[in-house]
Design a protein around this motif. Structure first.
Motif, PDB file in Angstrom:
ATOM      1  N   VAL A  52       4.434  13.624  -7.598  1.00 52.51           N
ATOM      2  CA  VAL A  52       5.869  13.826  -7.662  1.00 52.51           C
ATOM      3  C   VAL A  52       6.383  13.607  -9.077  1.00 52.51           C
ATOM      4  O   VAL A  52       6.417  12.484  -9.566  1.00 52.51           O
ATOM      5  N   ASP A  53       6.751  14.727  -9.744  1.00 58.98           N
ATOM      6  CA  ASP A  53       7.387  14.686 -11.055  1.00 58.98           C
ATOM      7  C   ASP A  53       6.650  13.850 -12.104  1.00 58.98           C
ATOM      8  O   ASP A  53       7.263  13.200 -12.948  1.00 58.98           O
ATOM      9  N   ASP A  54       5.323  13.838 -12.018  1.00 62.81           N
ATOM     10  CA  ASP A  54       4.497  13.103 -12.984  1.00 62.81           C
ATOM     11  C   ASP A  54       4.760  11.605 -12.985  1.00 62.81           C
ATOM     12  O   ASP A  54       4.318  10.890 -13.881  1.00 62.81           O
ATOM     13  N   PHE A  55       5.476  11.111 -11.974  1.00 61.34           N
ATOM     14  CA  PHE A  55       5.858   9.692 -11.957  1.00 61.34           C
ATOM     15  C   PHE A  55       4.646   8.774 -12.018  1.00 61.34           C
ATOM     16  O   PHE A  55       4.584   7.857 -12.842  1.00 61.34           O
ATOM     17  N   PHE A  56       3.675   9.024 -11.137  1.00 60.77           N
ATOM     18  CA  PHE A  56       2.549   8.120 -11.044  1.00 60.77           C
ATOM     19  C   PHE A  56       1.704   8.151 -12.318  1.00 60.77           C
ATOM     20  O   PHE A  56       1.318   7.113 -12.857  1.00 60.77           O
ATOM     21  N   TYR A  57       1.404   9.349 -12.796  1.00 57.86           N
ATOM     22  CA  TYR A  57       0.580   9.455 -14.000  1.00 57.86           C
ATOM     23  C   TYR A  57       1.284   8.855 -15.210  1.00 57.86           C
ATOM     24  O   TYR A  57       0.690   8.126 -16.016  1.00 57.86           O
ATOM     25  N   THR A  58       2.586   9.103 -15.350  1.00 58.04           N
ATOM     26  CA  THR A  58       3.347   8.575 -16.475  1.00 58.04           C
ATOM     27  C   THR A  58       3.376   7.061 -16.450  1.00 58.04           C
ATOM     28  O   THR A  58       3.172   6.394 -17.467  1.00 58.04           O
ATOM     29  N   HIS A 103       9.861  15.142 -18.039  1.00 59.75           N
ATOM     30  CA  HIS A 103      10.162  15.043 -16.610  1.00 59.75           C
ATOM     31  C   HIS A 103      11.137  16.139 -16.185  1.00 59.75           C
ATOM     32  O   HIS A 103      12.099  16.439 -16.888  1.00 59.75           O
ATOM     33  N   GLU A 104      10.898  16.688 -15.013  1.00 64.54           N
ATOM     34  CA  GLU A 104      11.762  17.756 -14.527  1.00 64.54           C
ATOM     35  C   GLU A 104      13.041  17.213 -13.904  1.00 64.54           C
ATOM     36  O   GLU A 104      14.123  17.745 -14.121  1.00 64.54           O
ATOM     37  N   GLU A 105      12.921  16.144 -13.144  1.00 61.90           N
ATOM     38  CA  GLU A 105      14.080  15.645 -12.409  1.00 61.90           C
ATOM     39  C   GLU A 105      14.578  14.322 -12.973  1.00 61.90           C
ATOM     40  O   GLU A 105      13.802  13.518 -13.517  1.00 61.90           O
ATOM     41  N   ALA A 106      15.877  14.106 -12.781  1.00 61.30           N
ATOM     42  CA  ALA A 106      16.482  12.847 -13.215  1.00 61.30           C
ATOM     43  C   ALA A 106      15.865  11.674 -12.462  1.00 61.30           C
ATOM     44  O   ALA A 106      15.822  10.550 -12.982  1.00 61.30           O
ATOM     45  N   ASP A 107      15.388  11.914 -11.234  1.00 62.72           N
ATOM     46  CA  ASP A 107      14.848  10.842 -10.395  1.00 62.72           C
ATOM     47  C   ASP A 107      13.887   9.949 -11.155  1.00 62.72           C
ATOM     48  O   ASP A 107      14.017   8.719 -11.148  1.00 62.72           O
ATOM     49  N   THR A 108      12.879  10.554 -11.764  1.00 66.55           N
ATOM     50  CA  THR A 108      11.857   9.767 -12.452  1.00 66.55           C
ATOM     51  C   THR A 108      12.243   9.444 -13.889  1.00 66.55           C
ATOM     52  O   THR A 108      11.843   8.415 -14.423  1.00 66.55           O
ATOM     53  N   ARG A 109      13.047  10.307 -14.508  1.00 66.44           N
ATOM     54  CA  ARG A 109      13.464  10.024 -15.881  1.00 66.44           C
ATOM     55  C   ARG A 109      14.359   8.791 -15.938  1.00 66.44           C
ATOM     56  O   ARG A 109      14.382   8.069 -16.944  1.00 66.44           O
ATOM     57  N   TRP A 150      20.185  13.832 -16.764  1.00 64.14           N
ATOM     58  CA  TRP A 150      20.347  15.141 -16.139  1.00 64.14           C
ATOM     59  C   TRP A 150      19.015  15.714 -15.668  1.00 64.14           C
ATOM     60  O   TRP A 150      17.969  15.428 -16.251  1.00 64.14           O
ATOM     61  N   ASP A 151      19.079  16.548 -14.637  1.00 63.39           N
ATOM     62  CA  ASP A 151      17.899  17.287 -14.189  1.00 63.39           C
ATOM     63  C   ASP A 151      17.568  18.398 -15.171  1.00 63.39           C
ATOM     64  O   ASP A 151      18.430  18.897 -15.891  1.00 63.39           O
ATOM     65  N   GLU A 152      16.280  18.797 -15.155  1.00 62.77           N
ATOM     66  CA  GLU A 152      15.836  19.987 -15.858  1.00 62.77           C
ATOM     67  C   GLU A 152      15.479  21.043 -14.808  1.00 62.77           C
ATOM     68  O   GLU A 152      15.207  20.701 -13.648  1.00 62.77           O
ATOM     69  N   TYR A 153      15.440  22.297 -15.214  1.00 63.37           N
ATOM     70  CA  TYR A 153      15.126  23.374 -14.271  1.00 63.37           C
ATOM     71  C   TYR A 153      14.044  24.258 -14.887  1.00 63.37           C
ATOM     72  O   TYR A 153      14.322  25.074 -15.754  1.00 63.37           O
ATOM     73  N   PHE A 154      12.806  24.032 -14.432  1.00 64.91           N
ATOM     74  CA  PHE A 154      11.665  24.744 -14.973  1.00 64.91           C
ATOM     75  C   PHE A 154      11.358  25.994 -14.148  1.00 64.91           C
ATOM     76  O   PHE A 154      11.492  25.972 -12.921  1.00 64.91           O
ATOM     77  N   PRO A 155      10.918  27.062 -14.798  1.00 64.06           N
ATOM     78  CA  PRO A 155      10.489  28.254 -14.037  1.00 64.06           C
ATOM     79  C   PRO A 155       9.231  27.937 -13.241  1.00 64.06           C
ATOM     80  O   PRO A 155       8.403  27.122 -13.653  1.00 64.06           O
ATOM     81  N   ASP A 156       9.088  28.583 -12.083  1.00 61.19           N
ATOM     82  CA  ASP A 156       7.915  28.402 -11.227  1.00 61.19           C
ATOM     83  C   ASP A 156       7.728  26.948 -10.788  1.00 61.19           C
ATOM     84  O   ASP A 156       6.595  26.480 -10.596  1.00 61.19           O
ATOM     85  N   ASN A 196      23.543  28.106 -14.280  1.00 63.96           N
ATOM     86  CA  ASN A 196      24.868  27.503 -14.455  1.00 63.96           C
ATOM     87  C   ASN A 196      24.748  26.024 -14.789  1.00 63.96           C
ATOM     88  O   ASN A 196      25.419  25.517 -15.695  1.00 63.96           O
ATOM     89  N   LYS A 197      23.884  25.337 -14.050  1.00 59.79           N
ATOM     90  CA  LYS A 197      23.731  23.896 -14.263  1.00 59.79           C
ATOM     91  C   LYS A 197      23.065  23.578 -15.597  1.00 59.79           C
ATOM     92  O   LYS A 197      23.430  22.600 -16.257  1.00 59.79           O
ATOM     93  N   VAL A 198      22.101  24.397 -15.991  1.00 57.09           N
ATOM     94  CA  VAL A 198      21.452  24.189 -17.289  1.00 57.09           C
ATOM     95  C   VAL A 198      22.499  24.209 -18.409  1.00 57.09           C
ATOM     96  O   VAL A 198      22.523  23.333 -19.281  1.00 57.09           O
ATOM     97  N   GLU A 199      23.366  25.201 -18.370  1.00 57.89           N
ATOM     98  CA  GLU A 199      24.392  25.324 -19.416  1.00 57.89           C
ATOM     99  C   GLU A 199      25.449  24.236 -19.294  1.00 57.89           C
ATOM    100  O   GLU A 199      25.903  23.679 -20.298  1.00 57.89           O
ATOM    101  N   LEU A 200      25.853  23.923 -18.066  1.00 59.64           N
ATOM    102  CA  LEU A 200      26.877  22.901 -17.868  1.00 59.64           C
ATOM    103  C   LEU A 200      26.394  21.526 -18.298  1.00 59.64           C
ATOM    104  O   LEU A 200      27.115  20.795 -18.991  1.00 59.64           O
TER     105      LEU A 200
END
Length: 307
Positions: free
Chosen positions: A298-304, A168-174, A80-86, A123-127
């Motif tokens: 992009v989403d810490d992909f390269f550094y990770t 990771h913020e997005e499912a893409d890299t996770r 699942w995606d995460e949703y971070f403030p800012d 909504n998505k965070v809770e769902l």
């Protein structure tokens, strides 16, 4: 006018498809041992139908879809995606339109406009958390793994040190972490279900780095749906260009990166193909940027991946 130029990200998928022999569109799904689902994509595709409550949606719509897919594989991961403030992604999400806030409780009524409901991050965070918890209680002898914020939930006991905690913020890299974990567990044939071009690009890069026999991407929907052989694309592309591919994708136009004026991904791709002699220099430069912690990638992909 203060806005980035938006290109067509999916053009790069077409470029990659041109590298290999296309698979028959009516061919059966390739046999795999592990299936990894982009959870947000699945929820977008699965309308509530006759479900009246969120509990009904989970038991009548979502979980039956998961268990039916599980019959064809030994393990399934839902990411699942995460949703971070800012977040840098906030502006991109706002462009998808306004929606209606609705608290996700088992007995709460399903909103009439499902897509409008999914435009609200809260909504998505809770769902997503609600569905992840329900997945973990599924009675099955097979392994189902679902992310739940930074942690993961499993239907069978196992060591999850390689999967969580994850920032990771997005499912893409996770998703890449889950592919890597599957390989470490001895699996050699993996499939990803997504509608996101970014996942395709990362899958090809992963196939070029990991000891995996087959990595398939079940991509798009409707008449555009097809299975992409990421492992074949990686071989055709070669290890050097595989390393530089994710940064090439971001550099030539991404959700938060402006594309070149009047130059789409196909044009830049043809330029890269015509200048093979600079691949080493380009890849080295891209990876140098990727491993510099002070540069936002992009989403810490390269550094990770490089640490």
């Amino acid at each position: 006018m203060g806005k980035i130029r938006l290109g067509t990200k999916s053009d790069l998928v077409v470029c990659l498809e041109d590298l290999i022999t296309p698979r028959e569109t009516d061919a059966a799904s390739p046999p795999v041992e592990v299936m990894i689902l982009d959870g947000a994509a699945i929820v977008n595709m699965l309308a509530p139908g006759n479900a009246k409550t969120f509990s009904g949606y989970a038991s009548l719509v979502f979980l039956p879809c998961i268990t039916s897919q599980l019959q064809h594989t030994s393990r399934m991961d839902i990411v699942w995606d995460e949703y971070f403030p800012d977040s840098l992604k906030t502006d991109t999400r706002k462009k998808r339109g306004k929606g209606t806030r609705r608290r996700v409780e088992p007995s709460s009524s399903i909103p009439g406009n499902w897509q409008a409901f999914l435009r609200i991050d809260k909504n998505k965070v809770e769902l997503f958390a609600f569905l992840a918890t329900r997945i973990a209680t599924t009675e099955t002898e097979k392994q189902i793994i679902s992310t739940n914020h930074k942690e993961v939930l499993c239907t069978q006991p196992r060591d999850v040190a390689g999967l969580a905690p994850c920032s990771h913020e997005e499912a893409d890299t996770r998703i890449l972490l889950h592919i890597q974990d599957a390989v470490r567990q001895g699996y050699t044939k993996v499939s990803i279900r997504t509608m996101d071009t970014d996942v395709v690009i990362l899958a090809v890069a992963a196939a070029g780095r990991l000891d995996i026999d087959e990595l398939w991407v079940a991509f798009a929907t409707g008449k555009n749906f097809r299975y992409l052989a990421a492992h074949e694309m990686a071989v055709a592309l070669g290890p050097d260009k595989c390393r530089g591919l994710p940064f090439f994708h971001a550099f030539t136009g991404y959700d938060t990166v402006s594309c070149f004026s009047g130059r789409g991904k196909k044009t830049v791709w043809q330029t890269w193909k015509a200048c093979d002699e600079v691949t080493d220099e380009v890849t080295t430069a891209f990876c140098a940027l990727a491993t510099t912690p002070t540069i936002s990638t992009v989403d810490d992909f390269f550094y990770t991946w490089t640490h």
